[in-house]
Design an enzyme around this catalytic site. Structure first.
Site, PDB file in Angstrom:
ATOM      1  N   PRO A  82       6.567  -5.077   1.329  1.00  0.00           N
ATOM      2  CA  PRO A  82       5.826  -3.993   0.676  1.00  0.00           C
ATOM      3  C   PRO A  82       6.600  -3.477  -0.526  1.00  0.00           C
ATOM      4  O   PRO A  82       7.831  -3.466  -0.532  1.00  0.00           O
ATOM      5  CB  PRO A  82       5.741  -2.926   1.778  1.00  0.00           C
ATOM      6  CG  PRO A  82       5.960  -3.668   3.055  1.00  0.00           C
ATOM      7  CD  PRO A  82       6.912  -4.775   2.714  1.00  0.00           C
ATOM      8  N   CYS A  83       5.877  -3.072  -1.554  1.00  0.00           N
ATOM      9  CA  CYS A  83       6.527  -2.568  -2.776  1.00  0.00           C
ATOM     10  C   CYS A  83       6.639  -1.058  -2.682  1.00  0.00           C
ATOM     11  O   CYS A  83       5.649  -0.348  -2.650  1.00  0.00           O
ATOM     12  CB  CYS A  83       5.712  -2.955  -4.009  1.00  0.00           C
ATOM     13  SG  CYS A  83       6.409  -2.356  -5.559  1.00  0.00           S
ATOM     14  N   GLN A  84       7.855  -0.564  -2.643  1.00  0.00           N
ATOM     15  CA  GLN A  84       8.093   0.874  -2.595  1.00  0.00           C
ATOM     16  C   GLN A  84       8.854   1.299  -3.851  1.00  0.00           C
ATOM     17  O   GLN A  84       9.553   0.509  -4.470  1.00  0.00           O
ATOM     18  CB  GLN A  84       8.935   1.242  -1.378  1.00  0.00           C
ATOM     19  CG  GLN A  84       8.277   0.865  -0.055  1.00  0.00           C
ATOM     20  CD  GLN A  84       9.285   0.962   1.077  1.00  0.00           C
ATOM     21  OE1 GLN A  84      10.344   0.359   1.011  1.00  0.00           O
ATOM     22  NE2 GLN A  84       8.940   1.703   2.100  1.00  0.00           N
TER      23      GLN A  84
END
Length: 420
Positions: free
Chosen positions: A149-151
């Protein structure tokens, strides 16, 4: 070969079609426009010519199928992180890689992996622990793949390298690489990562992999040209350990796309969401390939509410798909108002098996949980056939199979370490 970008008028003249046809193809998402410094739309002439050949039946023959090799290459071992419902893992397995470990924290998705592994005799070791509690020391694999996931990064762009990523799930991917030292690492994310924090987030990730001892490059792959009946784009990062001579290879796009008609032929019946009576009455008025703009104005205003007055095309609203084109990108809910995915001829959302077909899961791949859980697992997945093409490039890079014309070699990126 240098790409040739031309105006709408020049493209129409070169292909002997109307300018409105070019604009319609652009609106449908079959081709993409870029903008010059004056904001004028430009098109890649080669891409338009490819589309025209396909629509004229002159492109390479295509038929819908889940791509799969006859046997796996047992020595080509892989670890899959953030595995979801198994789109990339199954694609890699179909390409010939053997998985030694998969991690997926979501209980329903992990159950999907276990159940199908048992049924398909894949032999997957599925771990549903929080990845932050997993030690990778002692694990051995030639490849690590992760759809992390891109955080937002607290320090992205400050040139702190590996330390920039602490507290994010990308860091867990990087930690696994550090502890396993695979020959190749593959990262996957949405296209939007290119622009996240003005590109500094991606730059931090690439610098982290470089710091860990890997050459890197990346590419946005368009699934619609890689045997997937869906306009879906994924950013793929390909990293190779610096002490090896493995090339960085990406799949070369095909000269065809697969239409929804081809993909859903003989699709088995299944459960799916349904429209409330009032919404169904509105969607009944939308023609194949249409959207809210095709509704009578008074009905459109009532249906759209405040969104009617907002900017942008909003063409995902009240959207009915077209039989003759790939599907729009699937979301986690086909009945969601902002990103409607209505069946081309029946007034209902796409059902579970149709969703799975469009993501190129085989019909026997079953998803665990309720209807909403299943839609979410499928909508979040990487298309299986896209995973297959990436997996074949990985195997060719490792030397297990011959490199083919369907693969394109790129040079490692020369990274800027100023301030490090």
């Amino acid at each position: 070969m240098q790409l040739q970008f031309v105006s709408v008028t020049a493209a129409a003249k070169a292909l002997d079609v109307s300018a409105d046809t070019i604009r319609r193809w652009n609106k449908l998402g079959l081709i993409k426009a870029t903008r010059d410094k004056n904001g004028k739309r430009l098109f890649n002439l080669k891409e338009i010519q490819r589309l025209q050949r396909k629509l004229n039946g002159e492109g390479e023959e295509a038929s819908f199928r889940v791509l799969k090799e006859d046997s796996a290459i047992e020595k080509a071992t892989c670890i899959d992180l953030f595995a979801g419902a198994g789109g990339t893992a199954l694609g890699f397995a179909n390409a010939g890689l053997s998985h030694v470990y998969l991690n997926e924290f979501n209980a329903k998705a992990a159950a999907t992996l276990r159940n199908n592994s048992k049924k398909q005799n894949l032999g997957w070791n599925v771990d549903d622990r929080d990845i932050r509690d997993v030690s990778f020391k002692g694990m051995k694999a030639e490849v690590i793949q992760a759809g992390f996931p891109c955080q937002a990064f607290s320090y992205a762009g400050k040139s702190r390298g590996f330390n920039d990523t602490r507290g994010t799930l990308f860091f867990e991917f990087a930690r696994a690489i550090e502890e396993v030292r695979p020959k190749i690492a593959i990262g996957e994310n949405v296209r939007g990562l290119l622009r996240h924090d003005e590109g500094r987030t991606l730059e931090t990730m690439l610098n982290t992999l470089d710091e860990l001892g890997y050459y890197v490059n990346y590419r946005v792959l368009r699934a619609q040209y890689l045997d997937v009946p869906q306009k879906r784009e994924r950013l793929i990062i390909f990293a190779v350990r610096k002490d090896l001579s493995c090339p960085i290879l990406f799949p070369r796009e095909k000269d065809y796309f697969i239409s929804l008609r081809e993909a859903l032929k003989d699709c088995p019946a299944s459960d799916g969401q349904q429209y409330p009576e009032k919404k169904k009455a509105v969607m009944d008025l939308v023609p194949e390939g249409g959207c809210w703009r095709d509704l009578p104005d008074d009905i459109a205003r009532e249906y759209m509410g405040g969104s009617y007055y907002l900017g942008g095309g909003k063409t995902g609203m009240a959207r009915r798909l077209s039989w003759d084109y790939p599907s729009l990108t699937l979301t986690c809910s086909p009945a969601q108002k902002q990103t409607e995915r209505c069946h081309p001829s029946e007034t209902r959302p796409l059902n579970i098996r149709e969703y799975a077909r469009i993501q190129t899961f085989p019909d026997e791949w079953e998803f665990t949980g309720g209807i909403s859980d299943q839609y979410k697992q499928i909508g979040n997945a990487v298309p299986v056939n896209l995973g297959y093409h990436i997996g074949r490039c990985v195997l060719a890079s490792l030397g297990y199979i011959e490199r083919t014309e369907d693969m394109e070699q790129v040079c490692p990126i020369v990274l800027n370490h100023e301030g490090r």
